[in-house]
Scaffold this motif. Sequence first.
Motif, mmCIF file in Angstrom:
data_model
loop_
_atom_site.group_PDB
_atom_site.id
_atom_site.type_symbol
_atom_site.label_atom_id
_atom_site.label_comp_id
_atom_site.label_asym_id
_atom_site.label_seq_id
_atom_site.Cartn_x
_atom_site.Cartn_y
_atom_site.Cartn_z
ATOM 1 N N TYR A 108 -2.706 -2.922 -6.756
ATOM 2 C CA TYR A 108 -2.257 -1.544 -6.746
ATOM 3 C C TYR A 108 -1.963 -1.098 -5.325
ATOM 4 O O TYR A 108 -2.610 -1.539 -4.370
ATOM 5 C CB TYR A 108 -3.333 -0.602 -7.307
ATOM 6 C CG TYR A 108 -3.697 -0.843 -8.741
ATOM 7 C CD1 TYR A 108 -4.669 -1.783 -9.076
ATOM 8 C CD2 TYR A 108 -3.085 -0.139 -9.774
ATOM 9 C CE1 TYR A 108 -5.010 -2.022 -10.392
ATOM 10 C CE2 TYR A 108 -3.422 -0.365 -11.100
ATOM 11 C CZ TYR A 108 -4.389 -1.308 -11.394
ATOM 12 O OH TYR A 108 -4.727 -1.534 -12.707
ATOM 13 N N HIS A 123 -1.976 2.509 -3.133
ATOM 14 C CA HIS A 123 -2.523 3.852 -3.241
ATOM 15 C C HIS A 123 -2.307 4.614 -1.950
ATOM 16 O O HIS A 123 -2.684 4.142 -0.867
ATOM 17 C CB HIS A 123 -4.017 3.803 -3.567
ATOM 18 C CG HIS A 123 -4.583 5.136 -3.939
ATOM 19 N ND1 HIS A 123 -5.916 5.465 -3.780
ATOM 20 C CD2 HIS A 123 -3.997 6.231 -4.488
ATOM 21 C CE1 HIS A 123 -6.124 6.691 -4.203
ATOM 22 N NE2 HIS A 123 -4.967 7.181 -4.646
ATOM 23 N N GLN A 161 -2.287 10.841 -3.977
ATOM 24 C CA GLN A 161 -1.402 10.415 -5.058
ATOM 25 C C GLN A 161 -2.157 9.552 -6.064
ATOM 26 O O GLN A 161 -3.266 9.099 -5.816
ATOM 27 C CB GLN A 161 -0.217 9.635 -4.499
ATOM 28 C CG GLN A 161 0.675 10.436 -3.574
ATOM 29 C CD GLN A 161 1.907 9.641 -3.150
ATOM 30 O OE1 GLN A 161 2.267 8.633 -3.754
ATOM 31 N NE2 GLN A 161 2.572 10.112 -2.100
ATOM 32 N N ALA A 162 -1.538 9.334 -7.200
ATOM 33 C CA ALA A 162 -2.081 8.400 -8.174
ATOM 34 C C ALA A 162 -1.833 6.968 -7.711
ATOM 35 O O ALA A 162 -0.777 6.678 -7.129
ATOM 36 C CB ALA A 162 -1.428 8.624 -9.530
ATOM 37 N N PRO A 163 -2.783 6.073 -7.920
ATOM 38 C CA PRO A 163 -2.506 4.663 -7.632
ATOM 39 C C PRO A 163 -1.302 4.173 -8.443
ATOM 40 O O PRO A 163 -1.027 4.678 -9.528
ATOM 41 C CB PRO A 163 -3.796 3.961 -8.074
ATOM 42 C CG PRO A 163 -4.859 5.012 -7.936
ATOM 43 C CD PRO A 163 -4.165 6.291 -8.346
ATOM 44 N N LEU A 203 0.560 0.740 -10.000
ATOM 45 C CA LEU A 203 0.421 -0.667 -10.366
ATOM 46 C C LEU A 203 1.595 -1.459 -9.811
ATOM 47 O O LEU A 203 2.760 -1.114 -10.050
ATOM 48 C CB LEU A 203 0.358 -0.810 -11.886
ATOM 49 C CG LEU A 203 0.321 -2.236 -12.437
ATOM 50 C CD1 LEU A 203 -0.953 -2.950 -12.005
ATOM 51 C CD2 LEU A 203 0.452 -2.214 -13.965
ATOM 52 N N TYR A 212 -5.174 -2.394 -3.233
ATOM 53 C CA TYR A 212 -6.401 -2.838 -3.888
ATOM 54 C C TYR A 212 -6.085 -3.948 -4.891
ATOM 55 O O TYR A 212 -5.105 -3.834 -5.644
ATOM 56 C CB TYR A 212 -7.056 -1.692 -4.667
ATOM 57 C CG TYR A 212 -7.555 -0.565 -3.804
ATOM 58 C CD1 TYR A 212 -6.752 0.537 -3.524
ATOM 59 C CD2 TYR A 212 -8.847 -0.588 -3.269
ATOM 60 C CE1 TYR A 212 -7.209 1.583 -2.739
ATOM 61 C CE2 TYR A 212 -9.315 0.454 -2.486
ATOM 62 C CZ TYR A 212 -8.483 1.536 -2.227
ATOM 63 O OH TYR A 212 -8.950 2.567 -1.445
ATOM 64 N N GLN A 218 -7.675 -5.889 -8.294
ATOM 65 C CA GLN A 218 -8.532 -5.495 -9.402
ATOM 66 C C GLN A 218 -8.739 -6.677 -10.333
ATOM 67 O O GLN A 218 -7.770 -7.392 -10.641
ATOM 68 C CB GLN A 218 -7.894 -4.349 -10.189
ATOM 69 C CG GLN A 218 -8.692 -3.877 -11.407
ATOM 70 C CD GLN A 218 -7.860 -2.994 -12.338
ATOM 71 O OE1 GLN A 218 -6.724 -3.313 -12.661
ATOM 72 N NE2 GLN A 218 -8.438 -1.868 -12.765
ATOM 73 N N GLY A 251 -3.417 9.516 -13.688
ATOM 74 C CA GLY A 251 -3.306 10.914 -13.352
ATOM 75 C C GLY A 251 -3.478 11.126 -11.855
ATOM 76 O O GLY A 251 -3.688 10.168 -11.098
ATOM 77 N N GLN A 252 -3.414 12.380 -11.447
ATOM 78 C CA GLN A 252 -3.549 12.734 -10.026
ATOM 79 C C GLN A 252 -5.006 12.891 -9.603
ATOM 80 O O GLN A 252 -5.298 12.958 -8.415
ATOM 81 C CB GLN A 252 -2.792 14.025 -9.741
ATOM 82 C CG GLN A 252 -1.289 13.923 -9.920
ATOM 83 C CD GLN A 252 -0.643 13.021 -8.878
ATOM 84 O OE1 GLN A 252 -1.000 13.044 -7.710
ATOM 85 N NE2 GLN A 252 0.326 12.225 -9.316
#
Lengths: 108, 119
Positions: free
Chosen positions: A37, A39, A43-45, A47, A88, A90, B110-111
């Motif tokens: 990922y 990040h 913000q949202a991670p 994929l 990251y 996972q 989500g955020q």
Amino acid sequence: EIVLTQSPDTLSVSPGERVTLSCTASHSFWRGYIAWYQHKAGQAPRLLILRTSNRAAGIPDRFSGSGSGTDFTLTIDRLEPEDFAMYYCQFYGVSPWTFGQGTKVEIK
Amino acid sequence: EVLLLESGGGLVQPGGYLRLSCVASGFNFRAYSMTWVRQAPGKGLEWVSAINGDGGKTYYADSVKGRFTISRDNSKDTLYLHLNTLRTDDAAVYFCAREQPPYGPNDYWGQGTLVAVSS
């Protein structure tokens, strides 16, 4: 439990360079998979890679994943300005899922 | 468009309780397993809990087992995380994420919602 260790903690690179990020598992596994990922703060991670080497939908081909056994790698060719972020690895597919501690790719 | 919107975070005292919610839209919610992941200040991502599509199977990290409970209401397209007996080291941004069938990983996130634990 699979413990993932990423190296290095920080990579200082220039745009256009190629970077290789490492993720080492505590032991080999016959069930479960590795994902990567990106990040960015606030913000949202996102994929990038699933099943070790498969790019997620919409991910540019400058991102690639490889590895087997306990050693896995994310390679980013020709770094773009938007690629500077945390990355990251996972372990997933078997509970408990786990994350590596992350590698920061920063501008030199 | 797949959207996940978390809410319910806030400031709570040690030993307290919070319920986090994650409202999903843009996909058939009941067909997907869902995950909670958290990020403590200055730290990396930590997998917290997961639940399958019908809610019959749940999974927890050792760090939250016995204190947190994951659940879902498929009639409301909503995922929950009940945080009991909160500790200062539970302070984090909590993300909900969809699991790509059949085994993962998390393809949409989500955020996040911020949980602070302090007296």
